[in-house]
Design an enzyme around this catalytic site. Structure first.
Site, PDB file in Angstrom:
ATOM      1  N   ASP A  75     -27.048  -0.194  58.674  1.00 46.16           N
ATOM      2  CA  ASP A  75     -27.936   0.459  57.722  1.00 46.16           C
ATOM      3  C   ASP A  75     -28.459  -0.589  56.741  1.00 46.16           C
ATOM      4  OD1 ASP A  75     -29.092   2.995  56.657  1.00 46.16           O
ATOM      5  OD2 ASP A  75     -28.015   2.372  54.860  1.00 46.16           O
ATOM      6  N   GLU A 117     -30.892  -1.081  52.888  1.00 45.81           N
ATOM      7  CA  GLU A 117     -31.614  -0.553  51.740  1.00 45.81           C
ATOM      8  C   GLU A 117     -32.743  -1.527  51.437  1.00 45.81           C
ATOM      9  OE1 GLU A 117     -31.083   2.379  50.679  1.00 45.81           O
ATOM     10  OE2 GLU A 117     -29.119   2.736  51.593  1.00 45.81           O
ATOM     11  N   HIS A 136     -31.175   4.215  45.767  1.00 44.00           N
ATOM     12  CA  HIS A 136     -30.001   3.347  45.923  1.00 44.00           C
ATOM     13  C   HIS A 136     -29.450   2.772  44.617  1.00 44.00           C
ATOM     14  CE1 HIS A 136     -32.971   0.205  45.504  1.00 44.00           C
ATOM     15  NE2 HIS A 136     -33.542   0.492  46.660  1.00 44.00           N
ATOM     16  N   HIS A 185     -27.394   6.160  47.801  1.00 50.16           N
ATOM     17  CA  HIS A 185     -27.346   5.510  49.102  1.00 50.16           C
ATOM     18  C   HIS A 185     -26.810   4.085  48.935  1.00 50.16           C
ATOM     19  CE1 HIS A 185     -29.873   8.280  51.674  1.00 50.16           C
ATOM     20  NE2 HIS A 185     -29.984   8.817  50.462  1.00 50.16           N
ATOM     21  N   ASP A 237     -23.267   4.153  53.919  1.00 47.42           N
ATOM     22  CA  ASP A 237     -24.030   4.948  54.879  1.00 47.42           C
ATOM     23  C   ASP A 237     -23.679   4.568  56.313  1.00 47.42           C
ATOM     24  OD1 ASP A 237     -25.163   6.206  52.764  1.00 47.42           O
ATOM     25  OD2 ASP A 237     -27.213   5.493  53.104  1.00 47.42           O
TER      26      ASP A 237
END
Length: 231
Positions: free
Chosen positions: A7, A9, A57, A152, A157
């Site tokens: 994952d 961001e 985030h 997040h 995640d």
């Protein structure tokens, strides 16, 4: 079988307009089990972060200002991913950013590093058409706790996605599902589940067998039908 749950961001929604990766998190699975090996980095994007992205985030430019550049972590990421199946939720989004970062460094595409790319969003939409299939929705559907997730985060995640992915692909609600080797077929094409070599066996005594038979007879008498085990 080596798999990587991944994952990211980002500073915004579109790498084509200059948005960059600010966090990457990866979790390793081997034979469908987490190994405990992870990769996680915050990354200095050298640019501002969109308000909408920050609301998701909570990572600010100030916080990221002393973090390494993507160029400084790319070799570690490349080595971690190489040759594995990479599993991502909404893969086109993350891949667009990862491929862009590699292109900026004049490296081959990130997508070429993986043996396979699996998009769990595509799989979820196939399994649950017409339903919400966000990571949060899947956590709720598969009873994966995400109560600790207020914002997040790439590694968090990835951890949630690992649990969701294993639940999605388990195939049945069975405590021994991870012991099944689907490449082994027995009589009539039925799949056999090989047992661990260190499993301890307890043989039922004659008294146990006699008591078991009494229970079966009682069930048969109460149901007034021939049970399936008696057919």
């Amino acid at each position: 079988m080596r798999q990587i749950i991944l994952d990211t961001e980002t500073t915004g929604l579109n790498p084509a307009t200059g948005d960059r990766i600010i966090e990457v998190g990866c979790i390793e699975l081997i034979n469908r089990r987490q190994t405990g090996k992870t990769l996680h980095h915050y990354i200095n994007p050298e640019r501002d972060i969109a308000e909408g992205a920050f609301a998701v985030h909570g990572l600010s430019r100030e916080f990221l200002s002393d973090k390494p550049l993507f160029a400084q972590i790319v070799d570690e990421l490349t080595e971690f991913i190489a040759g594995a199946e990479v599993i991502i939720h909404n893969a086109p989004f993350d891949l667009s950013f990862l491929n862009n970062e590699y292109a900026l460094l004049k490296r081959p595409s990130f997508s070429e590093l993986a043996a396979k790319i699996t998009d769990t969003l595509v799989d979820a939409r196939r399994m649950f058409p017409g339903k919400r299939n966000s990571l949060d929705a899947l956590c709720e559907r598969f009873a994966v706790s995400n109560e600790h997730r207020t914002l997040h985060g790439a590694l968090l995640d990835a951890q949630l996605l690992a649990e969701v992915y294993l639940a999605m692909t388990r195939g049945q609600d069975d405590l021994t599902i991870d012991l099944i080797d689907y490449s082994v077929t027995g009589k009539d094409g039925l799949t056999k589940a090989p047992l661990p070599s260190d499993l301890i066996y307890f043989k039922a005594s004659e008294l146990d067998c006699a008591e078991h038979e009494k229970v079966l007879q009682a069930i048969e008498k109460a149901s007034k039908k021939t049970p399936i085990w008696g057919l």
